[in-house]
Design a protein around this motif. Structure first.
Motif, PDB file in Angstrom:
ATOM      1  N   ILE A   1       5.276 135.048  50.779  1.00  0.00           N
ATOM      2  CA  ILE A   1       6.644 135.238  51.256  1.00  0.00           C
ATOM      3  C   ILE A   1       6.895 134.320  52.452  1.00  0.00           C
ATOM      4  N   ILE A   2       7.998 133.590  52.378  1.00  0.00           N
ATOM      5  CA  ILE A   2       8.431 132.655  53.419  1.00  0.00           C
ATOM      6  C   ILE A   2       9.789 133.142  53.928  1.00  0.00           C
ATOM      7  N   THR A   3      10.049 132.947  55.208  1.00  0.00           N
ATOM      8  CA  THR A   3      11.372 133.314  55.721  1.00  0.00           C
ATOM      9  C   THR A   3      12.116 132.080  56.217  1.00  0.00           C
ATOM     10  N   LEU A   4      13.427 132.174  56.123  1.00  0.00           N
ATOM     11  CA  LEU A   4      14.314 131.158  56.678  1.00  0.00           C
ATOM     12  C   LEU A   4      15.383 131.880  57.486  1.00  0.00           C
ATOM     13  N   ASP A   5      15.228 131.848  58.803  1.00  0.00           N
ATOM     14  CA  ASP A   5      16.210 132.427  59.722  1.00  0.00           C
ATOM     15  C   ASP A   5      17.202 131.327  60.087  1.00  0.00           C
TER      16      ASP A   5
END
Length: 139
Positions: free
Chosen positions: A31-35
Motif C-alpha cells: 500500500i502506497i499513499t499520495l497526500d
C-alpha cells in the motif's frame, strides 16, 4: 504479476487512514499513499504520472477520497489501462475488507465489488439503528 494499492486524497487523509488500517491489520508494504496539496508547489499530474510509471508492472488498485474531485479525475486518465482499478470513496471499512479478501478471491474486480458491498452496510445512523433494534426487541 503482483498487486499494489494506492490511497490518494486531498490533504493527509490517505496517510492517516493507512495508519489506522495498519493498526488494525498490520503493516502492508503493498500500500502506497499520495497526500495531495500538502506542499505549496505540489504538482498532482506529475505525482500521479510518477506513481503510475513506478507501478506499471503491477495490477494497481487506486482508492481516492472524492469521486469527481481533482485527485480522482487525475487518475481517471488511466481508466482504460489494463490491470488498473479506480475506486472513489476512501474509507476504513472498505480497506479492511479489501485487503483481507484480495488474496482469497480469483479476481481483483470481484474483491473490490465484495468490499464495496460489505462496507456500504457499515455506514449507519446509529440513533436510528439502535431505536429500530429496541423497538423490534419490545415486540
Amino acid at each position: 504479476m503482483g498487486h499494489r494499492i494506492i490511497l490518494a486524497s486531498h490533504g493527509k487523509f490517505a496517510s492517516g487512514i493507512l495508519s489506522s488500517l495498519e493498526l488494525i491489520c498490520g503493516e502492508n508494504k503493498k500500500i502506497i499513499t499520495l497526500d495531495c496539496y500538502t506542499e505549496e508547489n505540489f504538482d498532482l499530474t506529475s505525482s500521479v504520472d510518477i506513481l503510475m510509471k513506478e507501478n506499471e508492472q503491477n495490477e494497481l488498485i487506486v482508492v481516492t477520497d472524492i469521486f469527481g474531485g481533482s485527485v480522482n479525475n487525475e487518475f481517471l486518465r488511466y481508466i482504460y489501462q489494463p490491470n488498473f482499478y479506480l475506486v472513489a470513496g476512501l474509507n476504513l471499512p472498505f480497506l479492511i475488507e479489501l485487503i483481507t479478501q484480495i488474496n482469497v478471491t480469483e479476481s481483483i474486480s470481484d474483491s473490490i465489488k465484495q468490499a464495496l458491498d460489505c462496507s456500504k452496510n457499515t455506514i449507519q445512523f446509529c440513533n436510528e439503528t439502535i431505536s429500530k433494534n429496541l423497538e423490534e426487541e419490545t415486540f
